[in-house]
Design a protein around this motif. Sequence first.
Motif, short mmCIF file in Angstrom:
data_model
loop_
_atom_site.label_atom_id
_atom_site.label_comp_id
_atom_site.label_asym_id
_atom_site.label_seq_id
_atom_site.Cartn_x
_atom_site.Cartn_y
_atom_site.Cartn_z
N UNK A 32 -5.81 15.54 30.37
CA UNK A 32 -6.04 15.04 31.72
C UNK A 32 -6.20 16.21 32.69
N UNK A 33 -7.22 16.13 33.54
CA UNK A 33 -7.42 17.14 34.56
C UNK A 33 -8.13 18.39 34.10
N UNK A 34 -8.60 18.43 32.86
CA UNK A 34 -9.25 19.64 32.33
C UNK A 34 -10.76 19.63 32.58
N UNK A 35 -11.26 18.57 33.21
CA UNK A 35 -12.67 18.52 33.53
C UNK A 35 -13.55 18.05 32.38
N UNK A 36 -12.95 17.52 31.31
CA UNK A 36 -13.75 17.03 30.19
C UNK A 36 -14.35 15.66 30.49
N UNK A 37 -13.64 14.87 31.31
CA UNK A 37 -14.04 13.49 31.56
C UNK A 37 -14.61 13.37 32.97
N UNK A 38 -15.29 12.28 33.24
CA UNK A 38 -15.76 12.01 34.60
C UNK A 38 -14.56 11.97 35.54
N UNK A 39 -14.61 12.67 36.67
CA UNK A 39 -13.45 12.69 37.59
C UNK A 39 -12.99 11.30 38.00
N UNK A 40 -13.91 10.38 38.29
CA UNK A 40 -13.51 9.03 38.72
C UNK A 40 -12.89 8.24 37.56
N UNK A 41 -13.31 8.54 36.33
CA UNK A 41 -12.70 7.91 35.16
C UNK A 41 -11.22 8.29 35.13
N UNK A 76 -19.49 3.24 39.75
CA UNK A 76 -20.88 3.16 40.20
C UNK A 76 -21.66 4.29 39.54
N UNK A 77 -22.97 4.18 39.56
CA UNK A 77 -23.82 5.24 38.99
C UNK A 77 -23.51 6.57 39.66
N UNK A 78 -23.27 6.54 40.99
CA UNK A 78 -22.98 7.79 41.72
C UNK A 78 -21.69 8.44 41.20
N UNK A 79 -20.69 7.61 40.85
CA UNK A 79 -19.42 8.14 40.36
C UNK A 79 -19.44 8.43 38.86
N UNK A 80 -20.49 7.99 38.18
CA UNK A 80 -20.58 8.20 36.74
C UNK A 80 -21.55 9.35 36.47
N UNK A 81 -22.76 9.04 36.02
CA UNK A 81 -23.70 10.09 35.63
C UNK A 81 -24.83 10.31 36.62
N UNK A 82 -24.66 9.76 37.85
CA UNK A 82 -25.64 10.01 38.90
C UNK A 82 -26.77 9.00 38.91
N UNK A 83 -27.50 9.05 40.01
CA UNK A 83 -28.67 8.19 40.19
C UNK A 83 -29.79 8.74 39.30
N UNK A 84 -30.60 7.85 38.77
CA UNK A 84 -31.74 8.29 37.95
C UNK A 84 -32.70 9.08 38.84
#
Length: 157
Positions: A31-40, A58-66
């Motif tokens: 946890x907190x090592x930056x491996x996972x999406x921050x919002x996850x 949301x897409x913005x909080x996950x892998x970004x807008x296409x």
Amino acid sequence: MSLTYDLYVDQDGAEVLQESATEEQPLTFLYGAGQMLPRFEENLSALSTGDTYDFRLTAEDAYGIYDEEAVANLPLEMFNESGVPEIGTVIPLQDNNGNRFQGQVVSVTEDSVIVDLNHPMAGQELHFKGNILNVRPATPEELSHGHAHGADGHHAH
């Protein structure tokens, strides 16, 4: 932290299971090592062993807008040694600064390979459901390595 998850994405108005981690093969991460999406990680921060969770990113909080612009034309000569990749293949790439990333081949022309540099899940809302299997303090070795070593803190060999 060790957990199970089911990841759903919307396809044509229906939620489709995209990937899973089971109790037999859980996702274990530091946890907190930056491996996972921050919002996850934020959504899991208050949970303990045995808790269940169900949240959306949301897409913005996950892998970004296409990004329609995130497409590269690579000269065909780049593939002289490896051979021209098939459409749909994900290939490892590196920019001039040495940053590594991946692109999916979308088409091949006479002189170039066209690669989509968007993450495969860009533009998609992600829906996670699962159970927390284990929350434990990181070992000093894990902290120094920047990743988890399995459910009990040791490398599996």
